[in-house]
Design a protein around this motif. Sequence first.
Motif, PDB file in Angstrom:
ATOM      1  N   GLY A 168       8.991  11.815  -0.954  1.00 51.57           N
ATOM      2  CA  GLY A 168       9.345  12.025  -2.322  1.00 51.57           C
ATOM      3  C   GLY A 168       9.863  10.642  -2.795  1.00 51.57           C
ATOM      4  O   GLY A 168      10.298  10.302  -4.089  1.00 51.57           O
ATOM      5  N   LEU A 169       9.864   9.312  -2.040  1.00 55.18           N
ATOM      6  CA  LEU A 169      10.074   8.134  -2.603  1.00 55.18           C
ATOM      7  C   LEU A 169       8.588   7.510  -2.945  1.00 55.18           C
ATOM      8  O   LEU A 169       8.659   6.225  -3.160  1.00 55.18           O
ATOM      9  CB  LEU A 169      10.753   7.361  -1.296  1.00 55.18           C
ATOM     10  N   GLY A 170       7.636   7.977  -2.917  1.00 55.26           N
ATOM     11  CA  GLY A 170       6.297   7.857  -3.520  1.00 55.26           C
ATOM     12  C   GLY A 170       5.443   6.971  -2.438  1.00 55.26           C
ATOM     13  O   GLY A 170       4.451   6.340  -2.666  1.00 55.26           O
ATOM     14  N   LEU A 171       5.742   7.387  -1.139  1.00 57.47           N
ATOM     15  CA  LEU A 171       5.182   6.763   0.141  1.00 57.47           C
ATOM     16  C   LEU A 171       4.157   7.782   0.761  1.00 57.47           C
ATOM     17  O   LEU A 171       4.434   8.961   0.700  1.00 57.47           O
ATOM     18  CB  LEU A 171       6.221   6.267   0.918  1.00 57.47           C
ATOM     19  N   ARG A 172       3.258   7.033   1.027  1.00 51.11           N
ATOM     20  CA  ARG A 172       2.346   8.133   2.138  1.00 51.11           C
ATOM     21  C   ARG A 172       2.643   7.921   3.437  1.00 51.11           C
ATOM     22  O   ARG A 172       3.093   6.641   4.060  1.00 51.11           O
ATOM     23  CB  ARG A 172       0.788   7.411   1.717  1.00 51.11           C
ATOM     24  N   VAL A 173       2.577   9.045   4.389  1.00 47.60           N
ATOM     25  CA  VAL A 173       2.871   9.095   5.514  1.00 47.60           C
ATOM     26  C   VAL A 173       1.788   9.353   6.522  1.00 47.60           C
ATOM     27  O   VAL A 173       1.145  10.366   6.133  1.00 47.60           O
ATOM     28  CB  VAL A 173       4.182   9.964   6.035  1.00 47.60           C
ATOM     29  N   LEU A 174       1.150   8.567   7.419  1.00 46.08           N
ATOM     30  CA  LEU A 174       0.300   8.700   8.503  1.00 46.08           C
ATOM     31  C   LEU A 174       0.509   8.838   9.866  1.00 46.08           C
ATOM     32  O   LEU A 174       1.400   7.961  10.204  1.00 46.08           O
ATOM     33  CB  LEU A 174      -0.714   7.546   8.322  1.00 46.08           C
ATOM     34  N   ARG A 175       0.527   9.642  10.449  1.00 41.97           N
ATOM     35  CA  ARG A 175       1.117  10.083  11.923  1.00 41.97           C
ATOM     36  C   ARG A 175      -0.044   9.900  12.737  1.00 41.97           C
ATOM     37  O   ARG A 175      -1.258  10.523  12.613  1.00 41.97           O
ATOM     38  CB  ARG A 175       1.682  11.460  12.160  1.00 41.97           C
ATOM     39  N   ILE A 176       0.192   9.137  13.904  1.00 40.47           N
ATOM     40  CA  ILE A 176      -0.955   8.861  14.880  1.00 40.47           C
ATOM     41  C   ILE A 176      -0.170   9.104  16.151  1.00 40.47           C
ATOM     42  O   ILE A 176       0.824   8.499  16.490  1.00 40.47           O
ATOM     43  CB  ILE A 176      -1.309   7.260  14.638  1.00 40.47           C
ATOM     44  N   LYS A 209       0.822  -1.134  -0.068  1.00 45.05           N
ATOM     45  CA  LYS A 209      -0.129  -0.074  -0.016  1.00 45.05           C
ATOM     46  C   LYS A 209       0.851   1.394   0.058  1.00 45.05           C
ATOM     47  O   LYS A 209       0.393   2.361   0.033  1.00 45.05           O
ATOM     48  CB  LYS A 209      -0.730   0.130   1.122  1.00 45.05           C
ATOM     49  N   LYS A 210       2.213   1.281   0.046  1.00 44.76           N
ATOM     50  CA  LYS A 210       2.974   2.114  -0.143  1.00 44.76           C
ATOM     51  C   LYS A 210       2.835   3.079   1.348  1.00 44.76           C
ATOM     52  O   LYS A 210       2.683   4.426   1.008  1.00 44.76           O
ATOM     53  CB  LYS A 210       3.044   2.927  -1.303  1.00 44.76           C
ATOM     54  N   LEU A 211       2.303   2.751   2.468  1.00 43.86           N
ATOM     55  CA  LEU A 211       1.967   3.363   3.546  1.00 43.86           C
ATOM     56  C   LEU A 211       3.165   3.215   4.645  1.00 43.86           C
ATOM     57  O   LEU A 211       3.110   2.107   5.293  1.00 43.86           O
ATOM     58  CB  LEU A 211       0.583   3.093   4.001  1.00 43.86           C
ATOM     59  N   VAL A 212       3.505   4.447   5.235  1.00 41.85           N
ATOM     60  CA  VAL A 212       4.242   4.477   6.461  1.00 41.85           C
ATOM     61  C   VAL A 212       3.214   4.797   7.532  1.00 41.85           C
ATOM     62  O   VAL A 212       2.631   5.902   7.389  1.00 41.85           O
ATOM     63  CB  VAL A 212       5.522   5.493   6.016  1.00 41.85           C
ATOM     64  N   ILE A 213       3.364   4.163   8.769  1.00 37.26           N
ATOM     65  CA  ILE A 213       2.514   4.812   9.866  1.00 37.26           C
ATOM     66  C   ILE A 213       3.573   5.015  10.885  1.00 37.26           C
ATOM     67  O   ILE A 213       4.196   4.259  11.175  1.00 37.26           O
ATOM     68  CB  ILE A 213       1.462   3.590  10.298  1.00 37.26           C
ATOM     69  N   LYS A 240      -9.042   6.027  10.694  1.00 35.08           N
ATOM     70  CA  LYS A 240      -8.169   6.948  10.295  1.00 35.08           C
ATOM     71  C   LYS A 240      -7.204   6.061   9.141  1.00 35.08           C
ATOM     72  O   LYS A 240      -6.966   6.823   8.088  1.00 35.08           O
ATOM     73  CB  LYS A 240      -7.292   7.229  11.173  1.00 35.08           C
ATOM     74  N   ILE A 241      -6.672   5.133   9.537  1.00 30.71           N
ATOM     75  CA  ILE A 241      -5.961   4.067   8.569  1.00 30.71           C
ATOM     76  C   ILE A 241      -6.655   3.777   7.365  1.00 30.71           C
ATOM     77  O   ILE A 241      -6.215   3.864   6.168  1.00 30.71           O
ATOM     78  CB  ILE A 241      -5.321   2.831   9.345  1.00 30.71           C
ATOM     79  N   LYS A 242      -7.908   3.397   7.593  1.00 29.53           N
ATOM     80  CA  LYS A 242      -8.555   2.876   6.198  1.00 29.53           C
ATOM     81  C   LYS A 242      -9.119   4.212   5.568  1.00 29.53           C
ATOM     82  O   LYS A 242      -8.964   4.180   4.354  1.00 29.53           O
ATOM     83  CB  LYS A 242     -10.145   2.286   6.829  1.00 29.53           C
ATOM     84  N   SER A 243      -9.277   5.299   6.020  1.00 29.24           N
ATOM     85  CA  SER A 243      -9.700   6.561   5.398  1.00 29.24           C
ATOM     86  C   SER A 243      -8.218   7.011   4.546  1.00 29.24           C
ATOM     87  O   SER A 243      -8.426   7.385   3.273  1.00 29.24           O
ATOM     88  CB  SER A 243      -9.976   7.729   6.156  1.00 29.24           C
ATOM     89  N   GLU A 244      -7.151   6.775   4.961  1.00 26.93           N
ATOM     90  CA  GLU A 244      -5.893   7.133   4.465  1.00 26.93           C
ATOM     91  C   GLU A 244      -5.821   6.084   3.065  1.00 26.93           C
ATOM     92  O   GLU A 244      -5.265   6.597   2.194  1.00 26.93           O
ATOM     93  CB  GLU A 244      -4.644   6.964   5.503  1.00 26.93           C
ATOM     94  N   LEU A 245      -6.010   4.819   3.212  1.00 25.49           N
ATOM     95  CA  LEU A 245      -5.961   3.780   2.260  1.00 25.49           C
ATOM     96  C   LEU A 245      -6.759   4.082   1.120  1.00 25.49           C
ATOM     97  O   LEU A 245      -6.713   3.862   0.176  1.00 25.49           O
ATOM     98  CB  LEU A 245      -6.146   2.448   2.791  1.00 25.49           C
ATOM     99  N   ASP A 246      -8.062   4.654   1.530  1.00 27.17           N
ATOM    100  CA  ASP A 246      -8.986   4.963   0.557  1.00 27.17           C
ATOM    101  C   ASP A 246      -8.966   6.066  -0.316  1.00 27.17           C
ATOM    102  O   ASP A 246      -9.628   6.538  -1.273  1.00 27.17           O
ATOM    103  CB  ASP A 246     -10.524   4.864   1.372  1.00 27.17           C
ATOM    104  N   SER A 247      -7.931   7.092   0.209  1.00 21.64           N
ATOM    105  CA  SER A 247      -7.659   8.265  -0.475  1.00 21.64           C
ATOM    106  C   SER A 247      -6.951   8.141  -1.617  1.00 21.64           C
ATOM    107  O   SER A 247      -6.266   7.338  -1.941  1.00 21.64           O
ATOM    108  CB  SER A 247      -7.294   9.387   0.540  1.00 21.64           C
TER     109      SER A 247
END
Length: 69
Positions: free
Chosen positions: A40-48, A13-17, A62-69
């Motif tokens: 810059g590496l094409g990753l999404r960052v979610l801070r919790i 998912k190219k997601l960093v939490i 919040k994680i699901k919403s990030e993945l859906d966007s």
Amino acid sequence: PQFFIADFYCASKKLVIEVDGKIHDFQKEDDQHRDDILKGLGLRVLRIRNDELKDVVNVLDKIKSELDS
């Protein structure tokens, strides 16, 4: 820093939490710099924030919403 370790990473998912404790209140510029590198590496960052973990359902939403966007 030349490298850093993400708290959680999902390659498919190219997601960093990042789970942020109180120390992150004092290193916002460093965090932004890391986020910019990751993005810059094409990753999404979610801070919790740690205090958000008291409501796991909200964090999962919040994680699901990030993945859906």
